[in-house]
Design an enzyme around this catalytic site. Structure first.
Site, PDB file in Angstrom:
ATOM      1  CG  HIS A  32      -2.200  -1.041   1.056  1.00 56.40           C
ATOM      2  ND1 HIS A  32      -3.305  -0.781   0.512  1.00 56.40           N
ATOM      3  CD2 HIS A  32      -2.064  -2.430   1.379  1.00 56.40           C
ATOM      4  CE1 HIS A  32      -3.814  -1.901   0.417  1.00 56.40           C
ATOM      5  NE2 HIS A  32      -3.305  -2.765   1.215  1.00 56.40           N
ATOM      6  CB  THR A  33       4.361   2.016  -0.163  1.00 50.26           C
ATOM      7  OG1 THR A  33       4.512   0.815  -0.934  1.00 50.26           O
ATOM      8  CG2 THR A  33       4.746   1.712   1.348  1.00 50.26           C
ATOM      9  CG  ASP A  34       1.056   0.583  -5.154  1.00 48.73           C
ATOM     10  OD1 ASP A  34       0.394   0.809  -4.406  1.00 48.73           O
ATOM     11  OD2 ASP A  34       0.716  -0.427  -6.237  1.00 48.73           O
ATOM     12  N   GLY A 118      -7.513 -14.550  -6.289  1.00 48.05           N
ATOM     13  CA  GLY A 118      -7.357 -14.262  -4.785  1.00 48.05           C
ATOM     14  C   GLY A 118      -6.551 -14.635  -3.966  1.00 48.05           C
ATOM     15  N   GLY A 120      -3.651 -12.897  -3.954  1.00 45.42           N
ATOM     16  CA  GLY A 120      -2.960 -11.368  -3.592  1.00 45.42           C
ATOM     17  C   GLY A 120      -1.614 -11.719  -4.570  1.00 45.42           C
ATOM     18  CB  SER A 124      -6.592  -8.919 -12.476  1.00 47.93           C
ATOM     19  OG  SER A 124      -5.942  -8.005 -11.419  1.00 47.93           O
ATOM     20  CG  ASP A 168      -0.363  -5.729  -7.977  1.00 47.89           C
ATOM     21  OD1 ASP A 168       0.263  -5.364  -7.408  1.00 47.89           O
ATOM     22  OD2 ASP A 168      -1.716  -5.571  -7.751  1.00 47.89           O
ATOM     23  CE1 TYR A 220      -5.038  -1.640  -3.200  1.00 55.48           C
ATOM     24  CE2 TYR A 220      -5.992   0.235  -4.497  1.00 55.48           C
ATOM     25  CZ  TYR A 220      -4.895  -0.480  -3.989  1.00 55.48           C
ATOM     26  OH  TYR A 220      -3.829  -0.285  -4.572  1.00 55.48           O
TER      27      TYR A 220
HETATM   28  C1  GLA Z   1      -2.950  -4.442  -4.810  1.00 55.61           C
HETATM   29  C2  GLA Z   1      -2.684  -3.304  -5.780  1.00 55.61           C
HETATM   30  C3  GLA Z   1      -1.497  -2.619  -5.581  1.00 55.61           C
HETATM   31  C4  GLA Z   1      -0.923  -2.423  -4.426  1.00 55.61           C
HETATM   32  C5  GLA Z   1      -1.204  -3.591  -3.275  1.00 55.61           C
HETATM   33  C6  GLA Z   1      -1.011  -3.340  -2.096  1.00 55.61           C
HETATM   34  O1  GLA Z   1      -2.188  -5.324  -5.434  1.00 55.61           O
HETATM   35  O2  GLA Z   1      -3.070  -3.714  -7.161  1.00 55.61           O
HETATM   36  O3  GLA Z   1      -1.351  -1.692  -6.545  1.00 55.61           O
HETATM   37  O4  GLA Z   1      -1.397  -1.078  -3.788  1.00 55.61           O
HETATM   38  O5  GLA Z   1      -2.531  -3.927  -3.524  1.00 55.61           O
HETATM   39  O6  GLA Z   1       0.443  -3.059  -1.857  1.00 55.61           O
END
Ligand code: GLA
Length: 383
Positions: A32-34, A118, A120, A124, A168, A220
């Site tokens: 969650h830093t991106d 699903g 993580g 996608s 991602d 999110y």
């Molecule tokens: C998902 C989002 C990414 C990122 C992560 C958390 O995978 O697609 O952009 O924010 O959550 O790090």
């Protein structure tokens, strides 16, 4: 898998097309830093989405999703959005390519994959990147790799309802065997980080809880909104702060009374996580995997208590890692389900994996899945 795709393509469309693949990803640290302009440390893995594609000379796209035993046809204008959720990724990529001037026509495609969905691991992004890479090559569009990653991200924003960051798609497109990628999500500068924990006596393994709680998309987007509110508050005093990446704890504390406690905790997590990514990079350069592991545990604590994107199953798996004295463990990805990533000393590996799986099964009534991590190449043409 490629043989299965090729024979399904021949059966459905006749003949053969060109094969393209793109990978799922792990993220060692930097969650969650991106979208806050911070640092991430992902790598592509050895599971991917593979698509066979061929232009068909019409204005229509015919796509078959082999694993779902489903097929759809759509045109290339905005009004042509298909109903099926899985097809939004492919449609979105086509639309985003067209929006940036890429002239693509209709095509036929069959795709399948082995990126667990699903979990993580960004199945996608793998799907978007395989199609973006393939269409760029098939129609000779000349889009660079950054452009391809941006197309995948814009697809999520505009066609799938997730205001995600760039991590991602970036990892899926740029992944390189044996390397993590340290990406500065503000400047988009990146560097490959040779990563070979085994040569230091550690293994990296994912334990997949196989649960996905509620619709992960809306929490999110709410996390992202929290971060933006905090930036707004800080900016009133420090105009140079454009993203949480630019803020530090002192600035955050100055606005504490102007923001909610919840937003405060969200921002505290992000500021801490950013620092942890840099500390992990330094530790990796020294081969200091114990520090890497400690940072992973701290990351999990923040994701659980401050950012509140963990869940009971992930906390349980994290707790198992602690009780086996595993070097590091944390939930990975957006959260609310999916897997933990665990850095395990070789001699503990078998006991930990067996013990954690048994305890999890006793507690939740179903087994977690185990994926040893192999850092691999990202988007590519498959010969
Ligand atoms: C998902 C989002 C990414 C990122 C992560 C958390 O995978 O697609 O952009 O924010 O959550 O790090």
């Amino acid at each position: 898998m490629t043989a299965r795709i090729a024979s399904a393509f021949a059966a459905r469309f006749g003949g053969e097309g060109t094969l393209y693949a793109s990978a799922g990803r792990i993220n060692l640290i930097g969650e969650h830093t991106d979208y806050n302009g911070g640092f991430v440390l992902p790598g592509a893995v050895d599971c991917s989405i593979t698509a066979m594609m061929r232009p068909n000379g019409t204005k229509f796209v015919r796509v078959r999703a082999l694993d779902l035993d489903a097929e759809t046809v759509f045109g290339l204008t905005e009004e042509d959005k298909p109903d099926e959720a899985w097809a939004h990724y492919v449609f979105g990529v086509c639309r985003e390519i067209r929006k940036c001037g890429g002239s693509i026509g209709g095509f036929d495609a069959v795709f399948a994959g082995d990126v667990p969905s699903g979990a993580g691991m960004s199945s996608s992004a793998a799907l978007e990147s395989a199609f973006a890479y393939g269409l760029n090559d098939l129609f000779a569009l000349g889009i660079d790799r950054f452009g391809l990653a941006r197309i995948g991200q814009a697809t999520e924003h505009n066609y799938c309802g997730v205001q995600c960051g760039i991590m991602d798609q970036f990892a899926s497109v740029f992944g390189r065997r044996g390397n993590l990628i340290r990406l500065d999500c503000r400047s988009m500068e990146y560097s490959y980080f040779p990563f070979d924990p085994q040569s230091h006596g550690y293994w990296l393994v994912l334990l997949d809880s196989t649960v996905k709680h509620e619709l992960a998309d809306s929490p999110y987007n709410r996390r992202r909104a929290s971060c933006e509110r905090v930036v707004e508050a800080i900016r009133r005093r420090c105009p140079r702060v454009e993203l949480l990446r630019d803020a530090d704890m002192r600035m955050l504390d100055q606005v504490r009374s102007e923001i909610t406690d919840e937003d405060y905790r969200r921002a505290r997590y992000v500021i801490g996580e950013n620092e942890r990514v840099l500390r992990v990079c330094d530790a990796l350069e020294r081969g200091d995997y114990e520090t890497v592991g400690r940072m992973m545990y701290l990351s999990h604590d923040g994701l659980r208590d401050d950012y509140e994107v963990s869940c009971e199953e992930l906390d349980f798996l994290n707790g198992q890692a602690r009780s086996f004295d595993v070097a590091g463990s944390r939930m990975m990805g957006g959260g609310f389900g999916g897997c933990t990533i665990n850095l395990v000393r070789e001699e503990l590996y078998d006991d930990f994996v067996a013990g954690a799986c048994k305890a999890f099964t006793d507690r939740f009534g179903h087994e977690p899945k185990v994926y040893p991590v192999v850092i691999s190449d990202g988007a590519r043409r498959v010969e």
